[in-house]
Write an enzyme that holds these catalytic residues in place. Structure first.
Site, mmCIF file in Angstrom:
data_model
loop_
_atom_site.group_PDB
_atom_site.id
_atom_site.type_symbol
_atom_site.label_atom_id
_atom_site.label_comp_id
_atom_site.label_asym_id
_atom_site.label_seq_id
_atom_site.Cartn_x
_atom_site.Cartn_y
_atom_site.Cartn_z
ATOM 1 N N ALA A 69 0.836 -1.198 0.000
ATOM 2 C CA ALA A 69 0.000 0.000 0.000
ATOM 3 C C ALA A 69 0.871 1.248 0.000
ATOM 4 C CB ALA A 69 -0.918 0.000 1.222
ATOM 5 N N ASP A 70 0.271 2.336 -0.447
ATOM 6 C CA ASP A 70 0.938 3.638 -0.391
ATOM 7 C C ASP A 70 -0.137 4.702 -0.156
ATOM 8 O OD1 ASP A 70 3.744 4.889 -1.036
ATOM 9 O OD2 ASP A 70 2.230 6.231 -1.877
ATOM 10 N N THR A 71 0.164 5.642 0.721
ATOM 11 C CA THR A 71 -0.777 6.701 1.066
ATOM 12 C C THR A 71 -0.145 8.054 0.794
ATOM 13 O OG1 THR A 71 -1.771 5.332 2.814
ATOM 14 C CG2 THR A 71 -2.196 7.707 2.921
#
Length: 195
Positions: A69-71
């Site tokens: 994931a990446d935010t």
């Protein structure tokens, strides 16, 4: 069939345990998180989650699922990443003060021999106006240098600054748990149907 979280983020590890307590973590790897300059800001997290996925897929056995994931925090179409130092963190929070920004998390599920699944979740966050003294105190106390946009909604700043959110709270922390739960069910079902 193991679920492997490929993330160093302690927040993601805590969040994933809520819906999947038996997951395992992948060994840490350095992944060059670069993306094309022409990519729209909202598309960057999904792109980076796929990039991370390809770097970790060899840690999985057949039947395992790798979760990456990446935010990012987006204000006025610009990505506010992790601050370089405390001065940069204070400047970011000053820009967010009294404004609404977007938090976008991209998630990829991948398994050897299967097509990966990537999705994004968007949450709008509205900050109340913040006094400079409160910004400096928060940055000094909580040291949010490892957080996109220089803040953690689960910390003091969430109580003091966040007037409202439109979308998933957990997405702002780092994983959109509702969407992830059902995506995992769908991905597992698709894996079973291919056997």
């Amino acid at each position: 069939m193991a679920l492997i979280l490929a993330s160093k983020s302690p927040r993601r590890r805590e969040l994933l345990a809520i819906i999947e307590p038996d997951y395992v973590t992948a060994p840490d790897r350095e992944v060059e998180e670069s993306y094309p300059a022409t990519l729209a800001a909202d598309e960057v997290p999904a792109y980076l989650s796929r990039l991370k996925s390809s770097a970790y897929l060899d840690t999985a056995a057949e039947g395992d699922i790798v979760l990456t994931a990446d935010t990012v925090v987006i204000l006025d179409g610009e990505i506010l990443g992790k601050p370089r130092d405390t001065a940069d963190a204070c400047a970011m929070l000053g820009r967010l003060s009294g404004r609404t920004h977007r938090v976008v998390t991209g998630v990829t599920l991948a398994s050897p021999g299967c097509e990966p699944m990537t999705f994004s979740s968007v949450t709008e966050v509205t900050f109340a106006p913040l006094a400079q003294s409160d910004i400096e105190s928060y940055v000094d106390r909580c040291r949010p240098l490892d957080k996109a946009g220089a803040y953690g909604i689960q910390e003091w700043i969430g109580a003091a600054a966040v007037e409202k959110i439109n979308g998933s709270y957990y997405n702002v922390v780092g994983l959109p748990l509702h969407k992830l739960l059902y995506a995992l069910r769908d991905y597992r079902a698709a894996m079973v149907s291919r056997r």
